[in-house]
Design an enzyme around this catalytic site. Sequence first.
Site, PDB file in Angstrom:
ATOM      1  N   GLU A   1       8.538  15.938  16.332  1.00  0.00           N
ATOM      2  CA  GLU A   1       9.132  15.404  14.569  1.00  0.00           C
ATOM      3  C   GLU A   1       8.323  16.756  13.916  1.00  0.00           C
ATOM      4  O   GLU A   1       6.770  16.172  13.599  1.00  0.00           O
ATOM      5  CB  GLU A   1       9.218  13.947  14.052  1.00  0.00           C
ATOM      6  CG  GLU A   1       9.519  14.071  13.361  1.00  0.00           C
ATOM      7  CD  GLU A   1       9.360  12.282  12.446  1.00  0.00           C
ATOM      8  OE1 GLU A   1       7.780  12.067  12.136  1.00  0.00           O
ATOM      9  OE2 GLU A   1      10.205  11.816  11.500  1.00  0.00           O
TER      10      GLU A   1
ATOM     11  N   LYS B   1       1.142  -1.410   0.128  1.00  0.00           N
ATOM     12  CA  LYS B   1       0.152   0.331  -0.198  1.00  0.00           C
ATOM     13  C   LYS B   1       1.188   1.336  -0.055  1.00  0.00           C
ATOM     14  O   LYS B   1       1.014   1.702   1.191  1.00  0.00           O
ATOM     15  CB  LYS B   1      -0.972   0.042   1.004  1.00  0.00           C
ATOM     16  CG  LYS B   1      -1.732   0.857   1.059  1.00  0.00           C
ATOM     17  CD  LYS B   1      -2.363   1.530   2.334  1.00  0.00           C
ATOM     18  CE  LYS B   1      -1.741   3.346   2.634  1.00  0.00           C
ATOM     19  NZ  LYS B   1      -2.039   4.540   1.451  1.00  0.00           N
TER      20      LYS B   1
HETATM   21  P1  NAD Z   1       2.043   7.932   8.117  1.00  0.00           P
HETATM   22  O1  NAD Z   1       2.193   7.409   9.002  1.00  0.00           O
HETATM   23  O2  NAD Z   1       0.433   9.051   7.645  1.00  0.00           O
HETATM   24  O3  NAD Z   1       1.408   7.437   6.945  1.00  0.00           O
HETATM   25  C1  NAD Z   1       2.541   5.600   6.304  1.00  0.00           C
HETATM   26  C2  NAD Z   1       1.939   4.787   5.839  1.00  0.00           C
HETATM   27  O4  NAD Z   1       0.348   4.207   6.247  1.00  0.00           O
HETATM   28  C3  NAD Z   1       0.743   5.756   4.395  1.00  0.00           C
HETATM   29  O5  NAD Z   1       0.947   4.256   3.413  1.00  0.00           O
HETATM   30  C4  NAD Z   1      -0.519   5.965   5.164  1.00  0.00           C
HETATM   31  O6  NAD Z   1      -1.275   5.204   4.114  1.00  0.00           O
HETATM   32  C5  NAD Z   1      -0.745   3.910   5.916  1.00  0.00           C
HETATM   33  N1  NAD Z   1      -1.245   4.873   7.171  1.00  0.00           N
HETATM   34  C6  NAD Z   1      -1.759   5.990   7.915  1.00  0.00           C
HETATM   35  N2  NAD Z   1      -2.620   5.261   8.985  1.00  0.00           N
HETATM   36  C7  NAD Z   1      -2.692   4.167   8.613  1.00  0.00           C
HETATM   37  C8  NAD Z   1      -3.378   3.075   9.465  1.00  0.00           C
HETATM   38  N3  NAD Z   1      -4.706   3.527  10.350  1.00  0.00           N
HETATM   39  N4  NAD Z   1      -3.186   1.648   9.318  1.00  0.00           N
HETATM   40  C9  NAD Z   1      -2.771   1.749   8.111  1.00  0.00           C
HETATM   41  N5  NAD Z   1      -2.156   1.753   7.419  1.00  0.00           N
HETATM   42  C10 NAD Z   1      -1.948   3.335   7.991  1.00  0.00           C
HETATM   43  O7  NAD Z   1       3.129   9.096   7.829  1.00  0.00           O
HETATM   44  P2  NAD Z   1       4.201   9.915   5.971  1.00  0.00           P
HETATM   45  O8  NAD Z   1       3.515  11.378   6.453  1.00  0.00           O
HETATM   46  O9  NAD Z   1       3.520   9.155   4.970  1.00  0.00           O
HETATM   47  O10 NAD Z   1       5.172   9.771   6.331  1.00  0.00           O
HETATM   48  C11 NAD Z   1       5.970  10.588   7.626  1.00  0.00           C
HETATM   49  C12 NAD Z   1       6.439   9.433   8.889  1.00  0.00           C
HETATM   50  O11 NAD Z   1       6.934   8.302   7.842  1.00  0.00           O
HETATM   51  C13 NAD Z   1       7.601  10.108  10.279  1.00  0.00           C
HETATM   52  O12 NAD Z   1       6.955  10.049  10.823  1.00  0.00           O
HETATM   53  C14 NAD Z   1       9.079   9.795   9.494  1.00  0.00           C
HETATM   54  O13 NAD Z   1       9.934   9.799  10.153  1.00  0.00           O
HETATM   55  C15 NAD Z   1       8.567   8.574   8.993  1.00  0.00           C
HETATM   56  N6  NAD Z   1       9.335   7.319   8.445  1.00  0.00           N
HETATM   57  C16 NAD Z   1      10.246   6.343   9.019  1.00  0.00           C
HETATM   58  C17 NAD Z   1      11.383   5.836   8.262  1.00  0.00           C
HETATM   59  C18 NAD Z   1      12.335   4.868   8.900  1.00  0.00           C
HETATM   60  O14 NAD Z   1      12.567   4.041   8.547  1.00  0.00           O
HETATM   61  N7  NAD Z   1      12.235   4.848  10.360  1.00  0.00           N
HETATM   62  C19 NAD Z   1      11.304   5.988   7.835  1.00  0.00           C
HETATM   63  C20 NAD Z   1      10.920   7.399   6.118  1.00  0.00           C
HETATM   64  C21 NAD Z   1       9.132   7.896   6.936  1.00  0.00           C
END
Ligand code: NAD
Length: 485
Positions: A388, A178
């Site tokens: 963050e 996804k």
């Molecule tokens: P997000 O948590 O909003 O979304 C990440 C993914 O999860 C998306 O595909 C989103 O649609 C999905 N998602 C959202 N709610 C969900 C739910 N209830 N159930 C299942 N899936 C759901 O994050 P974002 O805004 O896309 O990315 C930014 C975040 O990702 C930041 O906090 C960043 O630090 C983190 N990040 C971490 C790493 C790592 O390797 N640790 C790498 C890249 C980004």
Amino acid sequence: MQSDVTSYQMFVQGAWRDSHSGRNYPVFNPANGKVLAHVPKGDTEDVRASVDAAKEALRNPAWSAMDPSKRGRVMYKISQSLREKLADFARLETLNNGKPLGQAKGDIAMSARHFEYFAGLADKIHGSTIPVPGNRLDYTVREPLGVTAHIVPWNYPLVMAARSLAPALAAGNTAVVKPASFTPLTMLKFAELCKEAGLPDGVLNVVTGGGDEVGGSLARHPDVRLVAVTGSVETGMKVAELASTNLARTVLELGGKNPVVVYDDANLDKAAQGVLNGIFTNAGQMCWAGSRLLVEEGAKKKMMERLEAGAKGMRLGSGLEADTAMGPLVADSHRKKVAERVEQGIQEGATLVTGGAAPEGEGVAAGYFYAPTILDGVTAEMSVAKEEIFGPVLTVTAFSGVEDAVTKANAVEYGLWAGVWTSDLRKAHSTARSIEAGIVAINEEPITFPQTPFGGFKKSGNSTEQGAEVISTYVRIKNVSVNLE
Ligand code: NAD
């Protein structure tokens, strides 16, 4: 092949299809705010069909039982093919995410390298024989888990998917991905490339749509045996809760609030450039952005001069323009959140050194740009020091000595990445040892490779990706005991 700028479909069981509901939604080019494409708004029914396809592909055409060398060759071909099409993929990534083209090229090359690295591991996943009492033979077999789900963020749209897909597929699992709602395009194109490279139908499926609906349905699906999610802490917690209803394994790669410790004996020119790259690359939308500068009193003035000049000198614009140093943020809603956090930091007493607003002028008016921002005088209790921001915002705090540096570095709930700049080997290693972070970089900006582990401590995650050891995450171990009497 579908056009980059018109309507996309989802990729399920090796074929393009619309969402079962027939609904679509627009995705945007963040550099100009224009619609870039329409993609299907998937739902629970689409997730069910994709998981069924992935489940079927475990047996027929037997991806999990395929000669593992052959599986490796398919993965290697995928990596080669991605390298050949690197320019097209990078352009699409830039159009959809906004990052400068050079950075997007790096992402696509890294995606290819994940597949290349794990292609070589596909036929090296083996168990062991274990000495036991009596006339017995005891051995272990490392089996694929089954269907794996991959929930991906928008900041590195293809590379974050490739990072968990490569070990999952090498181990003989099948997958449903996804992509983030904002940035699904390169993943869809990649699914088609995988099919062309010989990946059997159903082994890789892509369902587009919303986090709660598609991501949530995937995380709680009873046939999904592992959920790898890269995203915010909040999402990671929700996914872990949903996956626990089936006791599915989780790989949580979450947020960061990463310290960069600069001692006054560091090479300050290199340190300043490293700090600038570590916070303004990808417009600071990086889990491992060095977003908290901790600088020793004696180096502060010189560092601030370099950082202010560097931030002010960055050219903002479309990622497709050759001289763009920083692109837009991914969405207007995200830019608003970043701006609110900066405002809150200033209200709490931080001093704005530069930035703090959307830039003005030709080429940036219609996009979701936000100026490189530096906040000085930040103290541990301020929200900008703890939360963050996920944008181009650097906070600055002074310290005195190793103990103070480590205390300040560890004063957050996250523990993903940390930077240390010094010319003293002892200080470098003692700081690295005491910092609670899964990745420490000494005299180095954020850099990683498929062969080096990447994962967070504390609220930054529960696991690591990358590196040969990660294969254990994507297999289950069966013990077989044979009585030879
Ligand atoms: P997000 O948590 O909003 O979304 C990440 C993914 O999860 C998306 O595909 C989103 O649609 C999905 N998602 C959202 N709610 C969900 C739910 N209830 N159930 C299942 N899936 C759901 O994050 P974002 O805004 O896309 O990315 C930014 C975040 O990702 C930041 O906090 C960043 O630090 C983190 N990040 C971490 C790493 C790592 O390797 N640790 C790498 C890249 C980004």
